[in-house]
Scaffold this motif. Structure first.
Motif, mmCIF file in Angstrom:
data_model
loop_
_atom_site.group_PDB
_atom_site.id
_atom_site.type_symbol
_atom_site.label_atom_id
_atom_site.label_comp_id
_atom_site.label_asym_id
_atom_site.label_seq_id
_atom_site.Cartn_x
_atom_site.Cartn_y
_atom_site.Cartn_z
ATOM 1 N N SER A 85 0.835 -1.212 0.000
ATOM 2 C CA SER A 85 0.000 0.000 0.000
ATOM 3 C C SER A 85 0.869 1.260 0.000
ATOM 4 O O SER A 85 0.482 2.276 -0.589
ATOM 5 N N ASP A 86 2.038 1.200 0.627
ATOM 6 C CA ASP A 86 2.949 2.356 0.585
ATOM 7 C C ASP A 86 3.550 2.523 -0.811
ATOM 8 O O ASP A 86 3.759 3.654 -1.274
ATOM 9 N N LEU A 87 3.815 1.404 -1.496
ATOM 10 C CA LEU A 87 4.313 1.498 -2.879
ATOM 11 C C LEU A 87 3.224 2.062 -3.783
ATOM 12 O O LEU A 87 3.492 2.875 -4.675
ATOM 13 N N ALA A 88 1.979 1.638 -3.541
ATOM 14 C CA ALA A 88 0.858 2.150 -4.345
ATOM 15 C C ALA A 88 0.733 3.664 -4.183
ATOM 16 O O ALA A 88 0.487 4.386 -5.153
ATOM 17 N N ALA A 89 0.947 4.147 -2.958
ATOM 18 C CA ALA A 89 0.845 5.590 -2.714
ATOM 19 C C ALA A 89 1.881 6.360 -3.530
ATOM 20 O O ALA A 89 1.644 7.508 -3.926
ATOM 21 N N LEU A 90 3.035 5.736 -3.810
ATOM 22 C CA LEU A 90 4.074 6.390 -4.622
ATOM 23 C C LEU A 90 3.658 6.526 -6.073
ATOM 24 O O LEU A 90 3.951 7.527 -6.729
ATOM 25 N N VAL A 91 3.024 5.479 -6.611
ATOM 26 C CA VAL A 91 2.770 5.438 -8.058
ATOM 27 C C VAL A 91 1.346 5.850 -8.430
ATOM 28 O O VAL A 91 1.065 6.121 -9.587
ATOM 29 N N LYS A 92 0.440 5.856 -7.456
ATOM 30 C CA LYS A 92 -0.948 6.267 -7.666
ATOM 31 C C LYS A 92 -1.664 5.438 -8.739
ATOM 32 O O LYS A 92 -1.820 5.879 -9.888
ATOM 33 N N PRO A 93 -2.149 4.256 -8.379
ATOM 34 C CA PRO A 93 -2.887 3.429 -9.343
ATOM 35 C C PRO A 93 -4.127 4.157 -9.863
ATOM 36 O O PRO A 93 -4.766 4.916 -9.128
ATOM 37 N N GLU A 94 -4.430 3.922 -11.150
ATOM 38 C CA GLU A 94 -5.649 4.476 -11.761
ATOM 39 C C GLU A 94 -6.865 3.765 -11.156
ATOM 40 O O GLU A 94 -6.750 2.642 -10.666
ATOM 41 N N PRO A 95 -8.050 4.399 -11.248
ATOM 42 C CA PRO A 95 -9.240 3.778 -10.664
ATOM 43 C C PRO A 95 -9.553 2.387 -11.243
ATOM 44 O O PRO A 95 -10.134 1.557 -10.554
ATOM 45 N N GLU A 96 -9.163 2.129 -12.498
ATOM 46 C CA GLU A 96 -9.467 0.812 -13.099
ATOM 47 C C GLU A 96 -8.609 -0.300 -12.515
ATOM 48 O O GLU A 96 -8.922 -1.479 -12.709
ATOM 49 N N ALA A 97 -7.505 0.028 -11.866
ATOM 50 C CA ALA A 97 -6.607 -1.023 -11.361
ATOM 51 C C ALA A 97 -7.336 -1.844 -10.302
ATOM 52 O O ALA A 97 -7.861 -1.300 -9.336
ATOM 53 N N ALA A 98 -7.368 -3.154 -10.508
ATOM 54 C CA ALA A 98 -8.074 -4.032 -9.571
ATOM 55 C C ALA A 98 -7.220 -5.226 -9.161
ATOM 56 O O ALA A 98 -7.597 -5.996 -8.274
ATOM 57 N N HIS A 99 -6.072 -5.410 -9.825
ATOM 58 C CA HIS A 99 -5.175 -6.539 -9.530
ATOM 59 C C HIS A 99 -3.742 -6.023 -9.545
ATOM 60 O O HIS A 99 -3.457 -4.996 -10.160
ATOM 61 N N VAL A 100 -2.855 -6.767 -8.888
ATOM 62 C CA VAL A 100 -1.441 -6.405 -8.895
ATOM 63 C C VAL A 100 -0.650 -7.637 -9.304
ATOM 64 O O VAL A 100 -0.851 -8.724 -8.764
ATOM 65 N N GLN A 101 0.213 -7.452 -10.310
ATOM 66 C CA GLN A 101 1.040 -8.556 -10.813
ATOM 67 C C GLN A 101 2.468 -8.418 -10.295
ATOM 68 O O GLN A 101 3.018 -7.310 -10.245
ATOM 69 N N PHE A 102 3.056 -9.559 -9.928
ATOM 70 C CA PHE A 102 4.447 -9.603 -9.486
ATOM 71 C C PHE A 102 5.249 -10.400 -10.503
ATOM 72 O O PHE A 102 4.805 -11.467 -10.938
#
Ligand SMILES: Nc1nc2c(c(=O)[nH]1)N[C@H]1C(S)=C(S)[C@@H](COP(=O)(O)O)O[C@H]1N2
Ligand SMILES: [Mo]
Length: 199
Positions: A75-92
């Motif tokens: 969640s801290d990494l997400a705060a850096l990059v600011k996911p768009e509203p459509e983002a619903a999954h995260v790939q590693f």
């Protein structure tokens, strides 16, 4: 010396062991459906606010190991990059980009989902996914991708290494017996994140 190794924690590299990997020169690309893609070096990951999770990595092959994982919250990494509203999954994406996996954004947003670089205060070595890996105690271990080089926010889940080979994308931990790596004893677990044993 590594606590994970001392406890004989299994070392899984389905795509083949990558050999020694070092933090020096390591980069993690954060991208996909985000406003501000960023590439972080290992040192930059280490410089971000550190979070810890006393929690278990639990494999669908029926073992579970507990310790204090240290790293940066997704969640801290997400705060850096600011996911768009459509983002619903995260790939590693792991080193060499053969092993990938996705988790729902909702699971990535929980407190104990980390981009981890430590176990019990020791830096992770490449056997156990160093220099940086995902640690996600909420789902089976195949979601905790090791030696991660990219994290991508996506609209849809992309089946990864084990998902295309028939393992469920949801990866919900299911009740049954597991070998507790910490004590070398077989124990029973309920459905969901393993917090306590049933016996
Ligand atoms: N790159 C990569 N990551 C991976 C795997 C793998 O084979 N390759 N195995 C997964 C599985 S099935 C589990 S249970 C855990 C095991 O972590 P460990 O090898 O550090 O014990 O890593 C996960 N991450
Ligand atoms: Mo696993």
């Amino acid at each position: 010396m590594s606590k994970l190794k001392d406890m004989h924690t299994p070392v899984f590299w389905a795509e083949g062991h990558p050999g020694p990997l070092s933090g020096q020169g390591w980069k993690v690309e954060l991208g996909g459906l985000v406003e501000q893609p960023v590439t972080l070096t290992y040192e930059e990951v280490r410089a971000l606010p550190k979070s810890t999770a006393d929690a278990r990595l639990t494999s669908v092959t029926r073992w579970s190991v507990r310790g204090t994982w240290g790293g940066v919250r997704l969640s801290d990494l997400a705060a850096l990059v600011k996911p768009e509203p459509e983002a619903a999954h995260v790939q590693f994406v792991s080193y060499r980009e053969i092993y990938t996996t996705c988790i729902p954004l909702e699971v990535a947003s929980r407190d104990r989902t980390l981009l981890a670089y430590e176990f019990d205060g020791e830096a992770l070595d490449s056997d156990y996914g160093g220099p940086v890996r995902i640690f996600c105690p909420y789902l089976w271990g195949y979601k905790s991708a090791k030696s991660v080089v990219a994290i991508r926010w996506l609209e849809r889940s992309i089946p990864g290494y084990w998902e295309v080979r028939g393992y469920p994308d949801a990866a919900l931990i299911q009740a049954g017996r597991v070998l507790d790596i910490n004590t070398h004893r077989w124990r029973h677990i309920p459905d969901g994140e393993v917090i306590e044993f049933l016996d």
